[in-house]
Enzyme design. Structure first.
Site, PDB file in Angstrom:
ATOM      1  N   GLY A  14      88.889  38.832  65.011  1.00  0.00           N
ATOM      2  CA  GLY A  14      89.528  38.180  66.159  1.00  0.00           C
ATOM      3  C   GLY A  14      89.251  36.687  66.117  1.00  0.00           C
ATOM      4  O   GLY A  14      88.459  36.210  65.296  1.00  0.00           O
ATOM      5  N   LEU A  15      89.899  35.969  67.022  1.00  0.00           N
ATOM      6  CA  LEU A  15      89.779  34.515  67.043  1.00  0.00           C
ATOM      7  C   LEU A  15      88.364  34.064  67.418  1.00  0.00           C
ATOM      8  O   LEU A  15      87.602  34.822  68.031  1.00  0.00           O
ATOM      9  CB  LEU A  15      90.777  33.922  68.049  1.00  0.00           C
ATOM     10  CG  LEU A  15      92.262  34.113  67.752  1.00  0.00           C
ATOM     11  CD1 LEU A  15      93.099  33.479  68.862  1.00  0.00           C
ATOM     12  CD2 LEU A  15      92.636  33.525  66.404  1.00  0.00           C
ATOM     13  N   SER A  16      88.054  32.830  67.076  1.00  0.00           N
ATOM     14  CA  SER A  16      86.765  32.251  67.453  1.00  0.00           C
ATOM     15  C   SER A  16      86.600  32.305  68.975  1.00  0.00           C
ATOM     16  O   SER A  16      87.532  31.986  69.706  1.00  0.00           O
ATOM     17  CB  SER A  16      86.723  30.791  66.976  1.00  0.00           C
ATOM     18  OG  SER A  16      85.522  30.185  67.376  1.00  0.00           O
ATOM     19  N   ALA A  18      86.300  34.933  70.802  1.00  0.00           N
ATOM     20  CA  ALA A  18      86.836  36.147  71.430  1.00  0.00           C
ATOM     21  C   ALA A  18      85.712  37.065  71.915  1.00  0.00           C
ATOM     22  O   ALA A  18      85.888  37.827  72.874  1.00  0.00           O
ATOM     23  CB  ALA A  18      87.739  36.893  70.454  1.00  0.00           C
ATOM     24  N   GLY A  19      84.553  37.012  71.243  1.00  0.00           N
ATOM     25  CA  GLY A  19      83.419  37.828  71.670  1.00  0.00           C
ATOM     26  C   GLY A  19      82.829  38.719  70.588  1.00  0.00           C
ATOM     27  O   GLY A  19      81.981  39.576  70.869  1.00  0.00           O
ATOM     28  N   LYS A  20      83.223  38.508  69.338  1.00  0.00           N
ATOM     29  CA  LYS A  20      82.766  39.364  68.237  1.00  0.00           C
ATOM     30  C   LYS A  20      81.239  39.393  68.132  1.00  0.00           C
ATOM     31  O   LYS A  20      80.628  40.464  68.106  1.00  0.00           O
ATOM     32  CB  LYS A  20      83.362  38.874  66.897  1.00  0.00           C
ATOM     33  CG  LYS A  20      84.880  38.831  66.886  1.00  0.00           C
ATOM     34  CD  LYS A  20      85.434  38.300  65.566  1.00  0.00           C
ATOM     35  CE  LYS A  20      85.071  36.873  65.242  1.00  0.00           C
ATOM     36  NZ  LYS A  20      85.617  35.865  66.175  1.00  0.00           N
ATOM     37  N   THR A  21      80.627  38.231  68.049  1.00  0.00           N
ATOM     38  CA  THR A  21      79.173  38.154  67.871  1.00  0.00           C
ATOM     39  C   THR A  21      78.435  38.726  69.075  1.00  0.00           C
ATOM     40  O   THR A  21      77.471  39.491  68.919  1.00  0.00           O
ATOM     41  CB  THR A  21      78.753  36.674  67.680  1.00  0.00           C
ATOM     42  OG1 THR A  21      79.393  36.184  66.498  1.00  0.00           O
ATOM     43  CG2 THR A  21      77.258  36.529  67.552  1.00  0.00           C
ATOM     44  N   SER A  88      88.129  36.726  59.896  1.00  0.00           N
ATOM     45  CA  SER A  88      88.925  37.453  58.880  1.00  0.00           C
ATOM     46  C   SER A  88      90.402  37.538  59.274  1.00  0.00           C
ATOM     47  O   SER A  88      90.903  38.618  59.586  1.00  0.00           O
ATOM     48  CB  SER A  88      88.333  38.836  58.595  1.00  0.00           C
ATOM     49  OG  SER A  88      88.035  39.561  59.761  1.00  0.00           O
TER      50      SER A  88
HETATM   51  P1  ADP Z   1      83.044  35.052  68.449  1.00  0.00           P
HETATM   52  O1  ADP Z   1      81.878  35.688  67.761  1.00  0.00           O
HETATM   53  O2  ADP Z   1      84.238  35.950  68.531  1.00  0.00           O
HETATM   54  O3  ADP Z   1      83.375  33.685  67.926  1.00  0.00           O
HETATM   55  P2  ADP Z   1      81.185  34.717  70.607  1.00  0.00           P
HETATM   56  O4  ADP Z   1      80.619  36.088  70.787  1.00  0.00           O
HETATM   57  O5  ADP Z   1      80.376  33.716  69.862  1.00  0.00           O
HETATM   58  O6  ADP Z   1      82.647  34.836  69.975  1.00  0.00           O
HETATM   59  O7  ADP Z   1      81.523  34.074  72.034  1.00  0.00           O
HETATM   60  C1  ADP Z   1      82.167  34.815  73.060  1.00  0.00           C
HETATM   61  C2  ADP Z   1      81.903  34.159  74.421  1.00  0.00           C
HETATM   62  O8  ADP Z   1      82.642  34.862  75.422  1.00  0.00           O
HETATM   63  C3  ADP Z   1      80.435  34.207  74.820  1.00  0.00           C
HETATM   64  O9  ADP Z   1      80.114  33.025  75.506  1.00  0.00           O
HETATM   65  C4  ADP Z   1      80.403  35.417  75.756  1.00  0.00           C
HETATM   66  O10 ADP Z   1      79.358  35.315  76.702  1.00  0.00           O
HETATM   67  C5  ADP Z   1      81.766  35.337  76.439  1.00  0.00           C
HETATM   68  N1  ADP Z   1      82.274  36.621  76.925  1.00  0.00           N
HETATM   69  C6  ADP Z   1      82.802  36.840  78.146  1.00  0.00           C
HETATM   70  N2  ADP Z   1      83.193  38.121  78.283  1.00  0.00           N
HETATM   71  C7  ADP Z   1      82.912  38.737  77.120  1.00  0.00           C
HETATM   72  C8  ADP Z   1      83.077  40.086  76.665  1.00  0.00           C
HETATM   73  N3  ADP Z   1      83.621  41.028  77.401  1.00  0.00           N
HETATM   74  N4  ADP Z   1      82.691  40.357  75.398  1.00  0.00           N
HETATM   75  C9  ADP Z   1      82.157  39.392  74.608  1.00  0.00           C
HETATM   76  N5  ADP Z   1      81.956  38.110  74.987  1.00  0.00           N
HETATM   77  C10 ADP Z   1      82.331  37.782  76.244  1.00  0.00           C
END
Ligand code: ADP
Length: 180
Positions: A14-16, A18-21, A88
Site C-alpha cells: 500500500g501507499l506510504s 497507509a499503515g503497513k508498519t 511494492s
Molecule cells: P506505512 O508503513 O504504510 O508507510 P505507517 O504505519 O508508517 O505507514 O504510518 C501509518 C500512520 O497512520 C501512523 O501514524 C498510524 O498511527 C496512523 N494510523 C491511523 N489509523 C491507522 C490504522 N487503522 N492502521 C494503521 N495505522 C493507522
C-alpha cells in the site's frame, strides 16, 4: 493462539503512510506475546541496511523486492511468521514475491490519498508534492492495487487493533496458527 505455527509471509502492500508498519508491529506483538515466532521485514528499515545502495527506479524497486523475498523465503521455510511491509507498487513484483516465497498472503493496506497527505507521517508527501522527491508512489510514481488480495484493511475505517485482529484471523483461518 497456541504454540503451533506454520511458516508464512504476510505481505503488506500500500501507499506510504497507509499503515503497513504500524499494523505489522501490532501483529508482531500479538504473535510474540502468544509465544509464536514472528519477524518484521520493514521496507523503510531494510532500505537503511540490506538495500541501502538502492533508489526508487523501477529496476531498484525490483532488486529491493528480490532481496526481501529471498530473506522472507528463508524465514518462511523455517516456520517463522514473516511480516513484510513494503509499498511494492507493481503487481509483477508482488507476483514474483509470491512465487519465490510460496506460503504468501497479500494484505492491501489502504486509505484515501487525501488522508495520507493529511497524515504525512514522514513528511514525504509535502516534499513529493513540492517536487523535492521524484518517483514518489501515489504522487509521481504509479501504484497498482492488488486485484485479489487475501485481505483489505481500510485504515480510515478501522483502528490499528481491529486491523491487526483481521490479520490474526486470516492466519488462523488459513491454518498458519492455531487458536488456543
Ligand atoms: P506505512 O508503513 O504504510 O508507510 P505507517 O504505519 O508508517 O505507514 O504510518 C501509518 C500512520 O497512520 C501512523 O501514524 C498510524 O498511527 C496512523 N494510523 C491511523 N489509523 C491507522 C490504522 N487503522 N492502521 C494503521 N495505522 C493507522
Amino acid at each position: 493462539m497456541g504454540g503451533k505455527q506454520r511458516g508464512v509471509t504476510v505481505w503488506f502492500t500500500g501507499l506510504s503512510g497507509a499503515g503497513k508498519t504500524t499494523i505489522a508491529k501490532c501483529v508482531h506483538t500479538r504473535l510474540t506475546n502468544a509465544g509464536l515466532k514472528a519477524e518484521c521485514l520493514d521496507g523503510d528499515v531494510i532500505r537503511t541496511k540490506l538495500c541501502n545502495d538502492l533508489g526508487f527506479s523501477k529496476q531498484d524497486r525490483h532488486t529491493n523486492i528480490e532481496r526481501v523475498s529471498y530473506v522472507a523465503q528463508l524465514l518462511t521455510k523455517h516456520d517463522v511468521i514473516c511480516l513484510a511491509s513494503l509499498i511494492s507498487p507493481y503487481r509483477s513484483m508482488r507476483q514474483y514475491a509470491k512465487e519465490e516465497i510460496g506460503d504468501w498472503l497479500e494484505v492491501y493496506v489502504t486509505a484515501p490519498l487525501e488522508l495520507l497527505i493529511a497524515r504525512d507521517v514522514k513528511g514525504l508527501y509535502r516534499k513529493a508534492i513540492a517536487g523535492e522527491i521524484l518517483h514518489f508512489t501515489g504522487i509521481s510514481d504509479p501504484y497498482e492495487p492488488p486485484l485479489a488480495p487475501d485481505l483489505v484493511l481500510e485504515t480510515d475505517q478501522q483502528d490499528v487493533q481491529a486491523c491487526a485482529q483481521h490479520v490474526i484471523d486470516l492466519l488462523a483461518n488459513r491454518g498458519y496458527i492455531t487458536r488456543g
